[in-house]
Design a protein around this motif. Structure first.
Motif, mmCIF file in Angstrom:
data_model
loop_
_atom_site.group_PDB
_atom_site.id
_atom_site.type_symbol
_atom_site.label_atom_id
_atom_site.label_comp_id
_atom_site.label_asym_id
_atom_site.label_seq_id
_atom_site.Cartn_x
_atom_site.Cartn_y
_atom_site.Cartn_z
ATOM 1 N N ARG A 2 -1.959 7.874 -6.529
ATOM 2 C CA ARG A 2 -0.988 8.161 -7.588
ATOM 3 C C ARG A 2 0.108 9.094 -7.093
ATOM 4 O O ARG A 2 1.274 8.979 -7.492
ATOM 5 C CB ARG A 2 -1.703 8.761 -8.799
ATOM 6 N N ARG A 3 -0.253 10.026 -6.210
ATOM 7 C CA ARG A 3 0.751 10.920 -5.621
ATOM 8 C C ARG A 3 1.745 10.123 -4.778
ATOM 9 O O ARG A 3 2.965 10.339 -4.859
ATOM 10 C CB ARG A 3 0.074 11.990 -4.774
ATOM 11 N N PHE A 4 1.226 9.205 -3.970
ATOM 12 C CA PHE A 4 2.116 8.374 -3.163
ATOM 13 C C PHE A 4 3.012 7.508 -4.037
ATOM 14 O O PHE A 4 4.192 7.304 -3.733
ATOM 15 C CB PHE A 4 1.303 7.493 -2.205
ATOM 16 N N LYS A 5 2.446 7.001 -5.115
ATOM 17 C CA LYS A 5 3.249 6.169 -6.016
ATOM 18 C C LYS A 5 4.426 6.959 -6.577
ATOM 19 O O LYS A 5 5.552 6.445 -6.655
ATOM 20 C CB LYS A 5 2.368 5.629 -7.145
ATOM 21 N N LYS A 6 4.201 8.197 -6.953
ATOM 22 C CA LYS A 6 5.277 9.024 -7.485
ATOM 23 C C LYS A 6 6.348 9.285 -6.431
ATOM 24 O O LYS A 6 7.525 9.436 -6.751
ATOM 25 C CB LYS A 6 4.709 10.342 -8.013
ATOM 26 N N LEU A 7 5.945 9.336 -5.155
ATOM 27 C CA LEU A 7 6.914 9.569 -4.091
ATOM 28 C C LEU A 7 7.846 8.377 -3.890
ATOM 29 O O LEU A 7 9.032 8.550 -3.623
ATOM 30 C CB LEU A 7 6.190 9.863 -2.770
ATOM 31 N N PHE A 8 7.296 7.166 -4.039
ATOM 32 C CA PHE A 8 8.050 5.989 -3.605
ATOM 33 C C PHE A 8 8.492 5.038 -4.714
ATOM 34 O O PHE A 8 9.418 4.258 -4.503
ATOM 35 C CB PHE A 8 7.216 5.191 -2.591
ATOM 36 N N GLU A 9 7.860 5.042 -5.869
ATOM 37 C CA GLU A 9 8.192 4.025 -6.863
ATOM 38 C C GLU A 9 9.593 4.238 -7.430
ATOM 39 O O GLU A 9 9.990 5.351 -7.755
ATOM 40 C CB GLU A 9 7.178 4.006 -8.007
ATOM 41 N N THR A 10 10.341 3.143 -7.540
ATOM 42 C CA THR A 10 11.684 3.171 -8.128
ATOM 43 C C THR A 10 11.818 1.999 -9.098
ATOM 44 O O THR A 10 10.864 1.252 -9.329
ATOM 45 C CB THR A 10 12.777 3.033 -7.044
ATOM 46 N N SER A 11 13.013 1.812 -9.607
ATOM 47 C CA SER A 11 13.256 0.707 -10.536
ATOM 48 C C SER A 11 13.140 -0.656 -9.860
ATOM 49 O O SER A 11 13.016 -1.676 -10.531
ATOM 50 C CB SER A 11 14.645 0.851 -11.159
ATOM 51 N N TYR A 12 13.189 -0.686 -8.519
ATOM 52 C CA TYR A 12 13.102 -1.955 -7.792
ATOM 53 C C TYR A 12 11.881 -2.031 -6.867
ATOM 54 O O TYR A 12 11.552 -3.116 -6.377
ATOM 55 C CB TYR A 12 14.368 -2.195 -6.959
ATOM 56 N N TYR A 13 11.215 -0.927 -6.621
ATOM 57 C CA TYR A 13 10.035 -0.908 -5.748
ATOM 58 C C TYR A 13 8.817 -0.605 -6.616
ATOM 59 O O TYR A 13 8.593 0.531 -7.032
ATOM 60 C CB TYR A 13 10.191 0.152 -4.657
ATOM 61 N N HIS A 14 8.056 -1.652 -6.924
ATOM 62 C CA HIS A 14 6.977 -1.590 -7.902
ATOM 63 C C HIS A 14 5.627 -1.510 -7.178
ATOM 64 O O HIS A 14 5.339 -2.323 -6.291
ATOM 65 C CB HIS A 14 7.018 -2.815 -8.808
ATOM 66 N N ILE A 15 4.801 -0.557 -7.571
ATOM 67 C CA ILE A 15 3.592 -0.242 -6.815
ATOM 68 C C ILE A 15 2.352 -0.337 -7.702
ATOM 69 O O ILE A 15 2.225 0.378 -8.697
ATOM 70 C CB ILE A 15 3.685 1.178 -6.220
ATOM 71 N N SER A 16 1.429 -1.217 -7.331
ATOM 72 C CA SER A 16 0.089 -1.231 -7.916
ATOM 73 C C SER A 16 -0.828 -0.401 -7.022
ATOM 74 O O SER A 16 -0.533 -0.188 -5.843
ATOM 75 C CB SER A 16 -0.443 -2.670 -8.012
ATOM 76 N N LEU A 17 -1.939 0.052 -7.580
ATOM 77 C CA LEU A 17 -2.875 0.885 -6.834
ATOM 78 C C LEU A 17 -4.251 0.225 -6.803
ATOM 79 O O LEU A 17 -4.676 -0.381 -7.786
ATOM 80 C CB LEU A 17 -2.988 2.276 -7.467
ATOM 81 N N SER A 18 -4.937 0.351 -5.682
ATOM 82 C CA SER A 18 -6.257 -0.253 -5.554
ATOM 83 C C SER A 18 -7.132 0.574 -4.625
ATOM 84 O O SER A 18 -6.680 1.031 -3.568
ATOM 85 C CB SER A 18 -6.148 -1.678 -5.010
ATOM 86 N N THR A 19 -8.397 0.728 -5.019
ATOM 87 C CA THR A 19 -9.375 1.362 -4.127
ATOM 88 C C THR A 19 -10.156 0.316 -3.345
ATOM 89 O O THR A 19 -11.075 0.654 -2.594
ATOM 90 C CB THR A 19 -10.350 2.256 -4.918
ATOM 91 N N ASP A 20 -9.806 -0.960 -3.501
ATOM 92 C CA ASP A 20 -10.421 -2.034 -2.714
ATOM 93 C C ASP A 20 -9.634 -2.183 -1.416
ATOM 94 O O ASP A 20 -8.825 -3.100 -1.248
ATOM 95 C CB ASP A 20 -10.420 -3.342 -3.503
ATOM 96 N N VAL A 21 -9.865 -1.271 -0.481
ATOM 97 C CA VAL A 21 -9.107 -1.255 0.765
ATOM 98 C C VAL A 21 -9.358 -2.526 1.572
ATOM 99 O O VAL A 21 -8.424 -3.133 2.117
ATOM 100 C CB VAL A 21 -9.473 -0.002 1.598
ATOM 101 N N VAL A 22 -10.597 -2.939 1.649
ATOM 102 C CA VAL A 22 -10.941 -4.137 2.417
ATOM 103 C C VAL A 22 -10.217 -5.360 1.855
ATOM 104 O O VAL A 22 -9.634 -6.157 2.600
ATOM 105 C CB VAL A 22 -12.461 -4.364 2.424
ATOM 106 N N GLY A 23 -10.251 -5.522 0.529
ATOM 107 C CA GLY A 23 -9.628 -6.678 -0.086
ATOM 108 C C GLY A 23 -8.132 -6.731 0.128
ATOM 109 O O GLY A 23 -7.581 -7.765 0.520
ATOM 110 N N VAL A 24 -7.442 -5.619 -0.121
ATOM 111 C CA VAL A 24 -5.987 -5.592 0.026
ATOM 112 C C VAL A 24 -5.588 -5.785 1.481
ATOM 113 O O VAL A 24 -4.726 -6.621 1.813
ATOM 114 C CB VAL A 24 -5.404 -4.271 -0.511
ATOM 115 N N GLU A 25 -6.205 -5.034 2.369
ATOM 116 C CA GLU A 25 -5.814 -5.068 3.772
ATOM 117 C C GLU A 25 -6.119 -6.412 4.428
ATOM 118 O O GLU A 25 -5.333 -6.922 5.228
ATOM 119 C CB GLU A 25 -6.504 -3.937 4.541
#
Length: 347
Positions: free
Chosen positions: A169-192
């Motif tokens: 959530r901290r990283f999301k606050k650093l980078f999210e903008t009106s055009y850069y949309h960020i979902s969050l997941s603790t499923d590292v294996v699945g996403v990666e």
């Protein structure tokens, strides 16, 4: 305002300076030993010579690798901007310098193949390389997003993954903008895994482009064949996700990344050349000097699948496209799409 130190001045890392600086943060862009010209040019003119964009006018400070410790002094977060070819260098030279309290975010996509046939994510690989007693929060970005279009502020949707949702959530606050949309997941294996696999399969889909264009380059690009290979790719990627216990919903990141990759870039180029009838060696010669992560991940994934098949955990026949891509790359096979192997009967 936060300070974010980017180590690696490649295209994607540099493109991420746009949302970060727009959110009022200071970006310290550190070039690796391979990025000297990029840093020199960007510092002098603001122009990034490989991204081919003017970087933000305010909010960026530039550093050569010799000054990395200065760039890390007082930082609130670190972004690893190296390709898969620079991972071991980063682990050896940079990880020990990052304070334990400073979280790390990786733009690097890929997996590491282990001797037992399984593959591990780059976050897990980085953790395994930490010096004894050192602890870092290591997170990663996955999803369909090209550096050029991020810099141009086209709407992009990605996932940040890691084990600590509050840090994400901290990283999301650093980078999210009106055009850069960020979902969050603790499923590292699945996403990666989902986003790494797209490199191998984007090469496979691009074979259809080359086959349609033909040996002399006079043909016309077709889409039925590309769509068929795209569908087979998603099917094989989803099956691999299930085998490694990654959440099936992550296929949206792999499929989206696959879609955007086959429209351009290095992987499309190598796949197209191979489809036109170039040998692998000649195709690589045409792209001399260009790093191709698709070759690495295709080889690693095929090796992993073969080892798992020997252990009875899967059937090679379930991965005909991946096996064909591997045969082209590593055994000199000619392009001959195994179309009938894709056919199924459902009762």
């Amino acid at each position: 305002m936060s300070i974010i130190t980017f180590v690696g001045a490649g295209q994607m890392a540099s493109a991420l300076s746009f949302p970060a600086t727009e959110n009022g943060h200071e970006v310290r862009l550190v070039g690796t030993h391979l990025d000297r010209e990029i840093i020199e040019t960007a510092e002098a003119s603001g122009f990034h010579p490989t991204l081919k964009r003017q970087l933000p006018n305010e909010g960026i400070k530039y550093y050569q690798i010799e000054d990395v410790e200065l760039a890390l002094d007082g930082t609130n977060a670190v972004l690893c901007g190296v390709s898969s070819f620079g991972v071991d260098w980063f682990c050896e030279k940079i990880l020990p310098l990052i304070p334990d309290s400073v979280p790390l975010l990786l733009v690097t996509k890929g997996m590491i193949a282990l001797a037992d046939g399984f593959m591990i994510t780059y976050p897990d690989y980085f953790i395994s390389k930490l010096p004894d007693g050192k602890k870092l929060s290591i997170n990663a970005i996955g999803g369909p997003c090209t550096s050029y279009e991020l810099a141009d502020k086209d709407h992009s949707a990605v996932a940040f993954c890691g084990t600590d949702i509050e840090i994400l959530r901290r990283f999301k606050k650093l980078f999210e903008t009106s055009y850069y949309h960020i979902s969050l997941s603790t499923d590292v294996v699945g996403v990666e895994c989902a986003v790494a696999l797209k490199n191998a399969y984007a090469l496979g889909v691009s074979l259809a482009v080359g086959l349609a264009i033909g040996t002399d380059g006079s043909g016309k690009e077709h889409y039925n064949s590309q769509a068929a290979l795209f569908g087979q790719s998603v099917k094989e990627m989803k099956h691999l996700l299930e085998i490694i216990n990654g959440g099936a919903e992550n296929i949206i990141y792999g499929a989206g990344d696959l879609y955007v990759t086959i429209f351009g870039g290095r992987t499309r180029k190598i796949g197209t050349l191979l489809g036109r009838g170039f040998s692998f060696e000649k195709a690589m010669g045409e792209l001399e000097g260009i790093t191709l992560e698709s070759i690495v991940i295709a080889t690693r994934t095929a090796c992993c699948v073969r080892r798992l098949a020997k252990r009875g955990m899967l059937q090679l026949s379930d991965f005909p496209l991946l096996m064909h891509v591997d045969n082209i790359i590593n055994n000199g096979a000619a392009v001959d799409i195994p179309w009938t192997s894709f056919e199924t009967e459902k009762y």
